[in-house]
Write an enzyme that holds these catalytic residues in place. Sequence first.
Site, mmCIF file in Angstrom:
data_model
loop_
_atom_site.group_PDB
_atom_site.id
_atom_site.type_symbol
_atom_site.label_atom_id
_atom_site.label_comp_id
_atom_site.label_asym_id
_atom_site.label_seq_id
_atom_site.Cartn_x
_atom_site.Cartn_y
_atom_site.Cartn_z
ATOM 1 N N PHE A 125 -15.309 35.342 -46.557
ATOM 2 C CA PHE A 125 -14.606 36.050 -45.471
ATOM 3 C C PHE A 125 -14.211 35.037 -44.389
ATOM 4 O O PHE A 125 -15.016 34.204 -43.979
ATOM 5 C CB PHE A 125 -15.534 37.123 -44.900
ATOM 6 C CG PHE A 125 -14.855 38.083 -43.976
ATOM 7 C CD1 PHE A 125 -14.188 39.184 -44.474
ATOM 8 C CD2 PHE A 125 -14.868 37.876 -42.608
ATOM 9 C CE1 PHE A 125 -13.553 40.075 -43.621
ATOM 10 C CE2 PHE A 125 -14.230 38.761 -41.750
ATOM 11 C CZ PHE A 125 -13.577 39.863 -42.262
ATOM 12 N N ASP A 196 -24.731 36.644 -46.386
ATOM 13 C CA ASP A 196 -24.010 37.561 -45.518
ATOM 14 C C ASP A 196 -23.951 38.915 -46.238
ATOM 15 O O ASP A 196 -23.366 39.023 -47.327
ATOM 16 C CB ASP A 196 -22.603 36.998 -45.266
ATOM 17 C CG ASP A 196 -21.806 37.851 -44.297
ATOM 18 O OD1 ASP A 196 -22.001 39.082 -44.299
ATOM 19 O OD2 ASP A 196 -20.973 37.303 -43.562
ATOM 20 N N TYR A 221 -21.113 48.071 -38.698
ATOM 21 C CA TYR A 221 -20.072 49.104 -38.643
ATOM 22 C C TYR A 221 -19.425 49.439 -39.982
ATOM 23 O O TYR A 221 -18.543 50.270 -40.040
ATOM 24 C CB TYR A 221 -18.981 48.702 -37.639
ATOM 25 C CG TYR A 221 -18.409 47.319 -37.811
ATOM 26 C CD1 TYR A 221 -17.449 47.064 -38.777
ATOM 27 C CD2 TYR A 221 -18.841 46.266 -37.021
ATOM 28 C CE1 TYR A 221 -16.924 45.794 -38.940
ATOM 29 C CE2 TYR A 221 -18.333 44.981 -37.178
ATOM 30 C CZ TYR A 221 -17.376 44.757 -38.141
ATOM 31 O OH TYR A 221 -16.869 43.496 -38.310
ATOM 32 N N LYS A 222 -19.837 48.764 -41.068
ATOM 33 C CA LYS A 222 -19.233 49.069 -42.368
ATOM 34 C C LYS A 222 -20.039 50.192 -43.033
ATOM 35 O O LYS A 222 -20.038 51.302 -42.527
ATOM 36 C CB LYS A 222 -19.120 47.792 -43.192
ATOM 37 C CG LYS A 222 -18.100 46.841 -42.552
ATOM 38 C CD LYS A 222 -17.999 45.482 -43.200
ATOM 39 C CE LYS A 222 -16.967 44.639 -42.448
ATOM 40 N NZ LYS A 222 -16.990 43.228 -42.821
ATOM 41 N N ARG A 370 -7.387 48.074 -51.297
ATOM 42 C CA ARG A 370 -8.837 48.276 -51.437
ATOM 43 C C ARG A 370 -9.213 49.732 -51.153
ATOM 44 O O ARG A 370 -8.700 50.354 -50.218
ATOM 45 C CB ARG A 370 -9.609 47.399 -50.445
ATOM 46 C CG ARG A 370 -9.334 45.913 -50.545
ATOM 47 C CD ARG A 370 -10.345 45.117 -49.731
ATOM 48 N NE ARG A 370 -10.335 45.498 -48.307
ATOM 49 C CZ ARG A 370 -11.166 44.981 -47.402
ATOM 50 N NH1 ARG A 370 -12.081 44.098 -47.769
ATOM 51 N NH2 ARG A 370 -11.095 45.359 -46.140
HETATM 52 C C1 LIG Z 1 -16.722 42.301 -41.854
HETATM 53 C C2 LIG Z 1 -17.257 40.940 -42.048
HETATM 54 C C3 LIG Z 1 -17.504 40.103 -40.949
HETATM 55 C C4 LIG Z 1 -17.165 40.581 -39.562
HETATM 56 O O1 LIG Z 1 -17.609 39.774 -38.534
HETATM 57 P P1 LIG Z 1 -17.473 40.299 -37.034
HETATM 58 O O2 LIG Z 1 -18.068 39.238 -36.212
HETATM 59 O O3 LIG Z 1 -18.170 41.618 -36.961
HETATM 60 O O4 LIG Z 1 -16.029 40.499 -36.757
HETATM 61 C C5 LIG Z 1 -18.040 38.844 -41.195
HETATM 62 N N1 LIG Z 1 -18.312 38.430 -42.461
HETATM 63 C C6 LIG Z 1 -18.085 39.227 -43.541
HETATM 64 C C7 LIG Z 1 -18.429 38.745 -44.907
HETATM 65 C C8 LIG Z 1 -17.542 40.493 -43.354
HETATM 66 O O5 LIG Z 1 -17.306 41.260 -44.408
#
Ligand SMILES: *Cc1c(COP(=O)(O)O)cnc(C)c1O
Length: 411
Positions: A125, A196, A221-222, A370
């Site tokens: 990501f 992660d 938040y996911k 997705r």
């Molecule tokens: C959604 C996501 C993030 C989001 O990071 P934020 O700091 O909350 O914006 C980071 N890493 C991964 C792998 C994600 O899926």
Amino acid sequence: MITERDCVALDEQDPLADEATKYYLPEGMLYFAGHSLGALPVAAQKRVASIIRDEWGEQLVGGWNGAGWYSSPARVGAKIAQLIGADADEVTVTDSTSVNLFKTIIAAMGLNTQRKICLTDREIFPTDFYIMQGIEELLGERFTLKAVQRDRIPEEIGDDTGLLVLSHVDYRTGDVFDMQSITRRVHQAGGLVLWDLCHSAGILDIRLNQVKVDFALGCGYKFLNGGPGAPSFVYVAKRHQENISQPLCGWMGHANPFAFDETYESAPGIRRMLCGTPSIIAMGCFEAALDELLAVSIQAIQDKSRKLTGLFIELMKERCADFGFTLISSQNDAIRGSQISYTHKQGYAIMQALIASNVIGDFRAPDCVRFGVSPLYLSYMDIWRAVDTLRIIMETEAWRNFQGQKKEAVT
Ligand SMILES: *Cc1c(COP(=O)(O)O)cnc(C)c1O
């Protein structure tokens, strides 16, 4: 052929069928973006109203002690620990995922300064990658970022690997890395690992302790439904806690914040991962969401996730085979997260047409559509309806009305 009747039957046998009543969703909406922003738990709405009125309003500054605000990072962390196979005192809740990546990667690399290589998946990501690039710039010769192709990760782990940073679930394909075998491999080579869990916490039956994971983090938040911009969680294995120091050493991570000492001294345990004052309204919203989630077993969630995503793939094969979609998610349950992704040349227009028909998924450049699947509020019939809506859009070519549209800021 799978029939509508089969889907109704699956819903009748679903042990999680009643969970959907605990989440608010607009009438008629089929929500397939729980991998991006989970739905609102009804309890969270009440909890936030109560924090504002009964705690902030009535108790004011007394809320820090009286309403448990000060202890909330540890308390909420202990709840997440139950979902990811950690001990209660190994998880805390603070900051955002991006900020926690920065703190945790530097802390982890500090444990063995002989090893300067931080290995990662070059398609991780983007925020993870950007943060590692920033650390490289900050630390100079003390940190070397090595980003390789995903399938080359196992062979790239070597006796110079300081830390391996991986996303448990790939955000595009939904593929799951084998946490156990990769963690073991890193340990055999004398390195450390940071997972992660943004796309797997609250969905997969994760066993951090059993697998001996060193560090992990993820967002709230996911699939954890903590609300937009919910705080992030961070896990540090107990064996590392007393040896790490993290760079954002604010007062909430101090051994004794209210002594107002002149010099920083790390708090014992996981609390040293904190930086500043927690966001209490967001924390309360997240905690209420977790309380709902903890009322059901993570195994039941994982099981339903696999069944729903499996059904999605089968129905697409049966009903949308001729429309040019290429499945990029795995058909193997064991290595599929709770999302189904397809590539399609007209992906953006097709997703816009779906959204206009109240089937909410998302799009990732350049051509990936997705569908996130939350077992807590989606039914087997919802999968049927979503695939059928897509079939109609493709048959009628309704997506053409959305071609060439300017992309919104958030896709
Ligand atoms: C959604 C996501 C993030 C989001 O990071 P934020 O700091 O909350 O914006 C980071 N890493 C991964 C792998 C994600 O899926």
